[in-house]
Structures are given as C-alpha cells and as structure tokens.
Scaffold this active site. Sequence first.
Site, mmCIF file in Angstrom:
data_model
loop_
_atom_site.group_PDB
_atom_site.id
_atom_site.type_symbol
_atom_site.label_atom_id
_atom_site.label_comp_id
_atom_site.label_asym_id
_atom_site.label_seq_id
_atom_site.Cartn_x
_atom_site.Cartn_y
_atom_site.Cartn_z
ATOM 1 N N HIS A 188 0.665 -1.192 0.084
ATOM 2 C CA HIS A 188 -0.041 -0.033 0.037
ATOM 3 C C HIS A 188 1.114 1.340 -0.258
ATOM 4 O O HIS A 188 1.995 1.217 0.682
ATOM 5 C CB HIS A 188 -0.879 0.153 1.347
ATOM 6 N N CYS B 65 -2.193 2.645 9.321
ATOM 7 C CA CYS B 65 -3.489 1.695 9.047
ATOM 8 C C CYS B 65 -4.577 1.656 9.688
ATOM 9 O O CYS B 65 -5.697 1.374 9.320
ATOM 10 C CB CYS B 65 -2.879 0.352 8.722
HETATM 11 C C1 LIG Z 1 -3.408 1.336 5.123
HETATM 12 N N1 LIG Z 1 -3.580 0.308 5.795
HETATM 13 C C2 LIG Z 1 -4.839 -0.074 6.259
HETATM 14 C C3 LIG Z 1 -2.489 -0.688 5.336
HETATM 15 N N2 LIG Z 1 -1.495 -0.356 4.736
HETATM 16 N N3 LIG Z 1 -2.461 -2.053 5.655
HETATM 17 C C4 LIG Z 1 -2.904 -2.797 6.579
HETATM 18 C C5 LIG Z 1 -3.621 -3.751 5.738
HETATM 19 C C6 LIG Z 1 -3.527 -5.200 6.501
HETATM 20 C C7 LIG Z 1 -4.272 -6.381 5.807
HETATM 21 N N4 LIG Z 1 -3.912 -7.561 6.399
HETATM 22 C C8 LIG Z 1 -3.897 -6.260 4.255
HETATM 23 O O1 LIG Z 1 -3.087 -7.062 3.745
HETATM 24 O O2 LIG Z 1 -5.060 -6.026 3.532
#
Ligand SMILES: CN(C)C(=N)NCCC[C@H](N)C(=O)O
Length: 264
Positions: free
Chosen positions: A163, A257
């Site tokens: 992300h 996150c």
């Molecule tokens: C902006 N956020 C929320 C993040 N960068 N990551 C969290 C997501 C973690 C989840 N296991 C997934 O892989 O979607």
Amino acid sequence: MTRHYLMCRPDHFAVEYAINPWMDPEAGADREVAIRQWEGLRGVYEELGHRVSLIDPVEGLPDMVFAANGALVVGGRVYGARFTHPERAAEGPAYLEWFTSNGYTAAREAEFTNEGEGDFLTLDHLVLAGTGFRTEVAAHGEAQEFLGRPVVSLRLVDPRFYHLDTALFPLNGHNVAYFPEAFSPGSQEVLRNLFPDAVVATEDDAVVLGLNAVSDGTHVVINAEATGLQLELKRRGFEVVPVELAELRKAGGGPKCCTLEIRG
Ligand SMILES: CN(C)C(=N)NCCC[C@H](N)C(=O)O
C-alpha cells in the site's frame, strides 16, 4: 489543528489468512496484546486533542481494525473502498454504511478496486495515489472526478510495501517522508520533482513500517522501532510520538493503517 479520525477496535483481530508478505497464519497473533496496543494509539490521539470516532467491529472480518482502508474522505466527500481480496470485501460496505448513517450524504460506492487511504494520501493541493498491488489505476481517475482534486499516480514495486501508506506519509500539507526503493524509477522521479525537500527514509526504518505514520503537521505518531526516521523528524522540528503496535504489524499494519482521517 484538531483532526477527526475513525478507528475500529480489534475485537475480532486475527491473522488467519495471508494476503501480504507480513502475514503468517501459522504464527497467528495475540488479540489481547493487539487490543492493548490499539488502545494505546487511540489514547495518544485523544491526548493530542484529536477527535476519535469508532466503527463497530464485525465478527469474521479480522482486518477491519485497519480503518484507513475503509474509504477516502476529502472535503466531506466519501469515496468508498472496493477491496482486492475476497477476505476483506465486506469491509467496504460496512465502512460506507457507517458514513451514510453518520450524515455523510456525499458518499460514493466505488466502481474500481481501491483500498481507501491505504493507497490515497491527501496533501493540500493534490492526492497521491498508489497502484501496483491493490488499487487499480482506473480508481485514481474515479477518485479525481469524484473529489475534484488532482490525483497523482505512483507505482509501487516491492510487495512488502503493498500500500502507498507503507512507503510514504505526508508530513504536512506540502511535504512527505518516503522510502524511494518502494517505487518504480519513474515514480521516484515524480516524487523527487514534487518534493525536493522530502525526508528520505532508509530500508531499516521502512521494514518496521516506520512510514506508516500519522502526522498532524506538528506531531508524528510513528512505530517505536523506526528510530533513525524519528531522529530525522526531530531534526526537522517535528514532535515525535512513538507507539508500540508490533502485534498489528503481524497483519501488515501500523499506526496509519488503524486511522482513517475524516476531512471536512
Ligand atoms: C492502510 N492500511 C490499512 C495498510 N496499509 N495496511 C493494513 C492492511 C493489512 C491487511 N492484512 C491487508 O493485507 O489488507
């Protein structure tokens, strides 16, 4: 300036599937520890004078604690998330429903795959948007049309930084901190051009999700382990607030996150 954040208590948090390289279902995670660490983060925001709203966690959605993925909210307009992986698909409607039942009438169900603030980061005059692992480029255009803000596409190339908010965070409305190697050569050039005075992070700080930080322009809430980045931020005049969120990192998340900013 006071911020408004939406958070989701990790009452159903678990690592029971693997959709990013940080997740190991065999090793799992300790929910009680995650809740304690999350409460610490929420307490930090409240001590800093920010407003925290809560969405009810839903059983069977172990990643719902990562509220940043739930939507992108700019100028009171809510661009809903459409998740890449079926394991998280039900989170999109759940977050959108929270916004509509809390009076946000300008809410849009997305046509294209996008993971909210996980891949969209807002500055004063533009929105930076990640693609490569989760959010589709078509969603960048959809967000631009809906929000009326210029959206700049950036390509992510390292699966550890799946992300945009794992590799970059806005320091304020006009500057950022980022880890260059997480981006394609062209996107690195775009970032150098847009932000000649950026804080450039090392891999050591990036691999502890040090860039998954939340700045209100004065204070930076950041993973405790990102010590080199913290020193540089202090040198630049920011007040650093380290937080311990190692249990949530087992699912690939950090402070940002867990935090969806509601703008306007
Ligand atoms: C902006 N956020 C929320 C993040 N960068 N990551 C969290 C997501 C973690 C989840 N296991 C997934 O892989 O979607």
